[in-house]
Design a protein around this motif. Structure first.
Motif: not given
Length: 511
Positions: A195-199, A201-206, A404-409, A411-414
């Protein structure tokens, strides 16, 4: 015989004195290079003294001191490397000086770490490796110490190379490698890792998509308007209000005791703060716009304030997310040894938040790293990937901060490095598209040319006859893109292998 002339003696004396001068200059040069490492060592010593207030009378306090030193070292490296993600865009756009950027980043890093760092810390310290199934007391501590040391060494090496690798990639890979070496791969939570790895991949494009969308909005509503200054006076306060409202709502959620404030009230607080910020920004922007010409250079001046605010927001978000990369393992060590129960001012049995003194060490360490080593990578991110002005830099900072704020909310270590660089590339690629194909831009250029009485012809979208010229006009430097992708690709396996090796060395020497 007559006395010999004194000139040769004087000449020799001058040469000798010059040599002493050169030695003195060299000494000062070397001393300047040693100032930052010296201050870093002083910080590590102070961090251990600060930890001693809480753990000196506890069993295995020596192991905690060693872990604090490693966590502090890791935090210094994170601050040195990741400050470019936070304020690189603002410095690159010349909206803020290097010194001002470093001080602002240091303050907001500490605030982000202490106020909102808990969820990601919990993920790093307990969810990557199933800590509940590690029965041997002390094994988790050695595992996390190996991960900290390996991650810090790799980040230190990457910072020296000016390679923008991800600290999140590094610590996650290190925890996985040390965990596999210590307890076997079966205790690694591969689902969480996937799940972390998927994030990742997704977050740079997001981040790139959000940044490009904001830039499209700014170009449509402000830049390509007949009266740019009037459009900026209208929209910039609204953008500031939206930032303030979203950030205040996030802070309320982070600071409130769990489920004590209804979501509707959270929304009302965010809207209220946003309206106040909008009303306060309107006279400020209006005053700044007095006497400005109807040019893009004037817009750069008006966007400095929102850009500085967005850079501060990004620093806060980075502190909330990436502090876990330094003190997530330290929090696991403290829990494994059994220190911090009554001392944990943030403790909750359901979330197992880290002790406040642990979070403070991480936040202060990142800030010290920012101040000592921050400028090394700022210019790469802020100037060398694509040219940034305050409008484009604002898009990068807001996009990265929101993601980053949404991910930290949750608990996702992006990776803040991923997201910030993705936003920079998103802005650059959008500019390439807009320069070649934007109908609104062409309509604006045609209107300006007709008003000036100049013949205008729509430019060709491609130039097949001269591909070298097309390549030269690219606004995003592909060489940096490939370098960054390569650095990302090797970080996790390198950190994992290095952490496994460090753990085996520790076992051979100390256990």
């Amino acid at each position: 015989m007559p006395d010999q002339p004194a000139t040769p003696v004087k000449r020799t004396l001058d040469k000798d004195l010059d040599k002493f001068t050169y030695v003195e200059d060299a000494t000062h040069h070397v001393a300047r290079r040693l100032v930052a490492p010296g201050i870093g060592l002083i910080f590590l010593g102070l961090a251990m003294v600060f930890a001693g207030i809480y753990v000196l009378d506890q069993p295995r306090a020596t192991l905690i001191f060693a872990a604090v030193a490693l966590a502090g070292y890791m935090a210094l490296n994170i601050g040195a490397k990741d400050v470019a993600n936070n304020v690189g865009a603002a410095v690159g756009a010349r909206a803020i000086t290097m010194t001002q950027a470093l001080i602002m980043a240091a303050i907001f890093e500490i605030l982000g770490a202490t106020i909102a760092g808990g969820p990601v810390i919990n993920t790093i310290s307990t969810h990557i490796v199933d800590t509940n199934r590690i029965i041997s007391i002390g094994k988790l501590a050695w595992l996390m110490m190996a991960a900290l040391l390996a991650a810090a060494l790799w980040i230190n090496f990457a910072t020296w190379l000016k390679a923008p690798v991800s600290t999140t990639h590094t610590i996650v890979g290190a925890v996985v490698g040390a965990g596999a070496a210590a307890v076997g791969p079966e205790l690694v939570n591969w689902n969480v890792l996937a799940a972390i790895s998927a994030g990742w991949v997704i977050t740079p494009f997001l981040g790139g998509a959000i940044a490009a969308g904001i830039l499209f909005f700014i170009e449509t509503c402000i830049i390509y308007r007949d009266d740019k200054i009037a459009a900026a006076r209208y929209w910039i306060p609204i953008l500031i209000g939206l930032m303030a409202g979203a950030f205040s709502g996030y802070l309320v959620v982070q600071l409130e005791p769990k489920d004590t404030i209804p979501n509707l009230l959270n929304l009302a607080i965010g809207i209220g703060v946003g309206i106040i910020a909008w009303l306060g920004a309107r006279p400020m922007v209006a005053a700044q716009s007095v006497g400005l010409e109807n040019k893009n250079s004037s817009l750069r001046k008006l966007f400095r304030l929102p850009l500085i605010c967005s850079a501060a927001l990004m620093s806060f978000a980075h502190g909330a997310n990436d502090v876990a990369n330094a003190i997530g393992p330290l929090a696991a060590i403290v829990r494994d040894i059994g220190i911090g129960g009554s001392l944990n001012v943030l403790a909750e049995t359901t979330t197992q938040k880290a002790p406040f003194w642990v979070v403070m060490i991480g936040g202060c360490g990142i800030s010290v790293g920012v101040l000592l080593y921050g400028p090394r990578l700022i210019r790469l991110l802020g100037e060398q990937i694509t040219k940034l002005n305050p409008m484009r830099a604002y898009c990068v900072a807001v996009s990265a901060a929101l993601t980053v704020i949404i991910a930290a909310w949750f608990g996702f270590p992006v990776s803040s490095t991923h997201i910030a660089v993705g936003a920079v590339f998103g802005v650059g690629f959008f500019r390439e598209w807009s320069t070649a194909r934007s109908k609104r831009r062409f309509a604006y250029m045609r209107k300006r040319a007709e008003a000036a009485g100049i013949p205008w012809h729509e430019p060709e979208t491609t130039d097949e006859r001269n591909p070298d010229e097309v390549h030269r006009r690219r606004l995003v430097r592909r060489s940096h893109f490939m370098t960054i992708i390569g650095a990302w690709a090797i970080t996790v396996p390198v950190a994992a292998l290095l952490a496994a090796a460090v753990y085996w060395v520790m076992v051979a020497l100390f256990i």
